[in-house]
Design a protein around this motif. Structure first.
Motif, PDB file in Angstrom:
ATOM      1  N   ILE A   1       0.837  -1.205   0.000  1.00  0.00           N
ATOM      2  CA  ILE A   1       0.000   0.000   0.000  1.00  0.00           C
ATOM      3  C   ILE A   1       0.871   1.253   0.000  1.00  0.00           C
ATOM      4  CG2 ILE A   1      -1.725   1.298   1.301  1.00  0.00           C
ATOM      5  CD1 ILE A   1      -2.819  -1.339   2.325  1.00  0.00           C
ATOM      6  N   ALA A   2       1.914   1.252   0.830  1.00  0.00           N
ATOM      7  CA  ALA A   2       2.836   2.384   0.847  1.00  0.00           C
ATOM      8  C   ALA A   2       3.574   2.503  -0.486  1.00  0.00           C
ATOM      9  CB  ALA A   2       3.827   2.229   1.994  1.00  0.00           C
ATOM     10  N   ALA A   3       3.925   1.360  -1.087  1.00  0.00           N
ATOM     11  CA  ALA A   3       4.602   1.394  -2.387  1.00  0.00           C
ATOM     12  C   ALA A   3       3.711   2.030  -3.445  1.00  0.00           C
ATOM     13  CB  ALA A   3       4.996  -0.020  -2.800  1.00  0.00           C
ATOM     14  N   ALA A   4       2.429   1.663  -3.442  1.00  0.00           N
ATOM     15  CA  ALA A   4       1.493   2.267  -4.392  1.00  0.00           C
ATOM     16  C   ALA A   4       1.336   3.759  -4.140  1.00  0.00           C
ATOM     17  CB  ALA A   4       0.139   1.563  -4.306  1.00  0.00           C
ATOM     18  N   ALA A   5       1.344   4.160  -2.876  1.00  0.00           N
ATOM     19  CA  ALA A   5       1.220   5.576  -2.541  1.00  0.00           C
ATOM     20  C   ALA A   5       2.425   6.374  -3.027  1.00  0.00           C
ATOM     21  CB  ALA A   5       1.053   5.745  -1.038  1.00  0.00           C
ATOM     22  N   MET A   6       3.591   5.717  -3.116  1.00  0.00           N
ATOM     23  CA  MET A   6       4.796   6.397  -3.598  1.00  0.00           C
ATOM     24  C   MET A   6       4.869   6.434  -5.121  1.00  0.00           C
ATOM     25  SD  MET A   6       7.822   5.253  -0.974  1.00  0.00           S
ATOM     26  CE  MET A   6       7.669   3.509  -1.351  1.00  0.00           C
ATOM     27  N   GLY A   7       3.874   5.851  -5.786  1.00  0.00           N
ATOM     28  CA  GLY A   7       3.842   5.905  -7.243  1.00  0.00           C
ATOM     29  C   GLY A   7       4.327   4.653  -7.936  1.00  0.00           C
ATOM     30  N   ILE A   8       4.607   3.600  -7.200  1.00  0.00           N
ATOM     31  CA  ILE A   8       5.055   2.344  -7.807  1.00  0.00           C
ATOM     32  C   ILE A   8       3.855   1.613  -8.394  1.00  0.00           C
ATOM     33  CG2 ILE A   8       6.081   0.082  -7.334  1.00  0.00           C
ATOM     34  CD1 ILE A   8       7.768   1.409  -5.180  1.00  0.00           C
TER      35      ILE A   8
END
Length: 356
Positions: free
Chosen positions: A210-217
């Motif tokens: 979820i954090a990775a998606a929030a960073m644009g990954i």
């Protein structure tokens, strides 16, 4: 300015080999491996060849599970796809090995993409069960092909030794250098890929998607890349294994083989390419070391037909012991030993809390 633990540039931090002694160790290991065929017997060379194939497979699984955090129980089926694709290309189309091996890897990549699609919706135990179901589905297809199309439903499919410019790879000694080169290239590929933006994206997804998606990954994209790369390397191991053994049979690519691949990366170290090498060597050679130990005992003390069960038990106990006492695997033990000698003769003691 540069010290053992202080790096002032990105190049120093991201270097493959950081210390001079590591270069010496790697050089000595390479020289020793090259000299093995001149001194070792056929049995030792055979065991090392099996270890090289295991390294290729373990690196592929560690990229998927150790770096990206996607648990897979279908790794053996990808190896089976590579082996059967090689057998079909050799028997039906008489394809040369330099064409059959890339084609087998491509077939593994296609199935890896299909198996990876459920990872976009599932995670954890649900993903593991999904890959297990896909494993049995693929094995069923391979079993059907072997029983109905292959020359023998029990003996498997014969694969002719590959040849290039009149030179045939027909025994273990001739296979030693090619398998060593393949395993080294795969390990180098894994090391560089894990340090690239793809590997860093995998680590971010593993730690918290979820954090990775929030960073644009792009999480779905990188998950599929992980499954495809892992399946391609597994298919490569299966294809080379088909040529090396000279026969392909579905009984080889069982769930037990997938569990052994998981054992290799657990014992060696999750999220470490070097750990994949350590784990592959350890798990591959452990049963043969146990056999050798029993053969040294008096005949009355030998376990006989129960030795296979003892080998399986030893692998299981090894996994449990590492999970309990060293979850980071053999690579962490190596790191501690290296750190000790780097700091010698000075000793480092951890701060003990709770007292004044």
């Amino acid at each position: 300015m540069k010290g053992p633990y202080l790096y002032v540039s990105y190049g120093q931090t991201n270097a493959l080999v950081r210390e001079p002694y590591q270069k010496v160790l790697i050089g000595l290991a390479i020289v020793a491996l090259i000299l093995v065929p001149f001194f070792a017997g056929p049995y030792v060379i055979y065991l090392l060849n099996l270890s090289f194939l295991a390294v290729i497979s373990a690196v592929g699984l560690n990229l998927l599970t150790g770096y990206c955090g996607q648990v897979s129980l279908g790794h053996a089926s990808f190896m089976g796809i590579g082996a059967f694709a090689t057998a079909i290309l050799d028997n039906v189309y008489s394809a040369p090995f330099w064409l059959a091996i890339p084609a087998a890897c491509a077939a593994g990549g296609v199935f890896g993409f299909l198996v990876g699609l459920p990872s976009l919706r599932f995670r954890g135990i649900y993903l593991a069960i999904t890959t297990l179901a896909m494993h049995y589905a693929i094995v069923f297809v391979l079993t059907t092909y072997q029983a109905n199309v292959g020359a023998s439903a029990t003996a498997g499919i014969i694969v002719d030794p590959p040849s290039l410019w009149g030179f045939s790879l027909s025994d273990g000694k001739q296979w030693y250098i090619p398998l060593l080169v393949f395993s080294m290239l795969v390990a180098l590929f894994g090391l560089n890929l894990s340090r690239s933006y793809v590997g860093r994206a995998w680590i971010a997804i593993r730690d918290r998607d979820i954090a990775a998606a929030a960073m644009g990954i792009d999480v779905p994209r990188f998950k599929l890349i992980a499954f495809v790369v892992s399946a391609v390397l597994a298919a490569l191991a299966g294809s080379l294994g088909a040529y090396f053994t000279g026969v392909v049979t579905v009984e080889t690519y069982t769930l037990e083989l997938a569990i052994l691949a998981l054992a290799m990366i657990i014992v060696g170290g999750l999220g470490s390419i070097v750990g994949s090498i350590f784990g592959a060597l350890f798990i591959t050679l452990l049963p043969f070391v146990i056999d050798y130990g029993f053969s040294a005992l008096p005949r009355a003390w030998r376990p006989g037909t129960t030795s296979y069960g003892l080998q399986e038990a030893a692998i299981g106990i090894t996994i449990i012991l590492f999970l309990l006492f060293e979850p980071k695997g053999l690579v962490e033990i190596y790191r501690r030993i290296a750190e000790y000698f780097e700091r010698w003769p000075f000793r480092y003691r951890e701060i003990q809390g709770g007292g004044r």
